[in-house]
Scaffold this motif. Structure first.
Motif, PDB file in Angstrom:
ATOM      1  N   ARG A 100      -0.974   3.538   1.507  1.00  0.00           N
ATOM      2  CA  ARG A 100       0.731   3.731   2.203  1.00  0.00           C
ATOM      3  C   ARG A 100       1.240   4.447   0.788  1.00  0.00           C
ATOM      4  NH1 ARG A 100       1.929  -2.676   3.060  1.00  0.00           N
ATOM      5  NH2 ARG A 100       0.747  -2.160   1.050  1.00  0.00           N
ATOM      6  N   SER A 101       1.724   4.813   0.934  1.00  0.00           N
ATOM      7  CA  SER A 101       2.361   5.753   0.364  1.00  0.00           C
ATOM      8  C   SER A 101       3.643   5.337  -0.259  1.00  0.00           C
ATOM      9  CB  SER A 101       2.991   7.232   0.843  1.00  0.00           C
ATOM     10  OG  SER A 101       3.395   7.325   1.815  1.00  0.00           O
ATOM     11  N   THR A 102       4.350   4.115  -0.217  1.00  0.00           N
ATOM     12  CA  THR A 102       5.546   3.636  -0.336  1.00  0.00           C
ATOM     13  C   THR A 102       5.117   2.110  -0.300  1.00  0.00           C
ATOM     14  OG1 THR A 102       6.655   5.363   1.677  1.00  0.00           O
ATOM     15  CG2 THR A 102       7.835   2.845   0.610  1.00  0.00           C
ATOM     16  N   VAL A 103       5.649   1.777  -1.804  1.00  0.00           N
ATOM     17  CA  VAL A 103       5.736   0.159  -1.983  1.00  0.00           C
ATOM     18  C   VAL A 103       6.677  -0.502  -1.167  1.00  0.00           C
ATOM     19  CG1 VAL A 103       5.494  -1.507  -3.660  1.00  0.00           C
ATOM     20  CG2 VAL A 103       4.183   1.135  -4.589  1.00  0.00           C
ATOM     21  N   THR A 104       6.322  -1.873  -0.689  1.00  0.00           N
ATOM     22  CA  THR A 104       7.362  -2.546   0.206  1.00  0.00           C
ATOM     23  C   THR A 104       8.148  -3.666  -0.677  1.00  0.00           C
ATOM     24  OG1 THR A 104       5.701  -3.706   1.456  1.00  0.00           O
ATOM     25  CG2 THR A 104       6.529  -1.165   1.969  1.00  0.00           C
ATOM     26  N   THR A 105       8.998  -3.961  -0.192  1.00  0.00           N
ATOM     27  CA  THR A 105       9.571  -5.731  -1.384  1.00  0.00           C
ATOM     28  C   THR A 105       8.281  -6.558  -0.739  1.00  0.00           C
ATOM     29  OG1 THR A 105      11.206  -4.555  -0.217  1.00  0.00           O
ATOM     30  CG2 THR A 105      11.527  -7.492  -1.142  1.00  0.00           C
ATOM     31  N   GLU A 106       7.653  -6.425  -0.044  1.00  0.00           N
ATOM     32  CA  GLU A 106       5.980  -7.496   0.213  1.00  0.00           C
ATOM     33  C   GLU A 106       5.896  -7.238  -0.699  1.00  0.00           C
ATOM     34  OE1 GLU A 106       6.585 -10.118   2.274  1.00  0.00           O
ATOM     35  OE2 GLU A 106       9.053  -9.447   2.437  1.00  0.00           O
ATOM     36  N   ASP A 107       4.952  -5.579  -1.140  1.00  0.00           N
ATOM     37  CA  ASP A 107       4.449  -5.974  -2.366  1.00  0.00           C
ATOM     38  C   ASP A 107       4.249  -5.632  -3.190  1.00  0.00           C
ATOM     39  OD1 ASP A 107       2.783  -4.156  -0.106  1.00  0.00           O
ATOM     40  OD2 ASP A 107       3.665  -2.201  -0.533  1.00  0.00           O
ATOM     41  N   VAL A 108       5.372  -6.457  -3.511  1.00  0.00           N
ATOM     42  CA  VAL A 108       6.348  -6.349  -4.871  1.00  0.00           C
ATOM     43  C   VAL A 108       6.072  -8.134  -5.036  1.00  0.00           C
ATOM     44  CG1 VAL A 108       8.181  -6.352  -6.637  1.00  0.00           C
ATOM     45  CG2 VAL A 108       7.757  -4.767  -4.960  1.00  0.00           C
ATOM     46  N   LYS A 109       6.301  -8.672  -3.517  1.00  0.00           N
ATOM     47  CA  LYS A 109       6.343 -10.064  -3.576  1.00  0.00           C
ATOM     48  C   LYS A 109       4.712 -10.346  -3.836  1.00  0.00           C
ATOM     49  CE  LYS A 109      10.436 -10.992  -0.859  1.00  0.00           C
ATOM     50  NZ  LYS A 109      10.675 -11.613   0.787  1.00  0.00           N
TER      51      LYS A 109
END
Length: 123
Positions: free
Chosen positions: A54-63
């Motif tokens: 992926r090229s975008t960090v999502t909220t779920e990634d941060v969690k």
């Protein structure tokens, strides 16, 4: 290098805010250490995203990355929900605004345009 400097500057500003709020002091070495850890952690985020293709960090990634710290995970989840709620409210407001005719004019503007057109035709 500029990115690293930007992280260091931001960490310095945050440390200054906390210092004023909590009446404590941060040494330059402490700010530098926090900056370095922050920069490295961002590198880990990038590795995670590349691994997930992926090229975008999502909220779920941060969690996912914050799962080891219960208080941090709780804070991130709370802020995420607040942002989602705020975004939903903004979408609702946009939907409730009476959207004018597809031409972009309200009925009053359309009448004025017709009147102007008729006046110019008479002249």
């Amino acid at each position: 290098q500029r990115l690293k400097a930007a992280v260091h500057y931001t960490v310095g500003c945050l440390c200054q805010d906390v210092a004023e709020d909590k009446d404590v002091q941060f040494s330059k070495q402490t700010i530098a250490a926090i900056s370095e850890i922050t920069f490295r952690q961002c590198g880990y985020f990038l590795i995670l995203c590349r691994h997930a293709k992926r090229s975008t960090v999502t909220t779920e990634d941060v969690k996912l990355l914050a799962r080891r710290s219960n208080s941090l995970l709780k804070y991130i989840t709370q802020k995420s929900e607040e942002i989602a709620s705020s975004n939903l409210e903004q979408k609702e407001k946009k939907k409730k605004k009476p959207s004018a005719a597809k031409g972009g004019r309200t009925s009053g503007e359309q009448e004025a345009a017709v009147t102007e057109s008729e006046d110019s035709n008479m002249a």
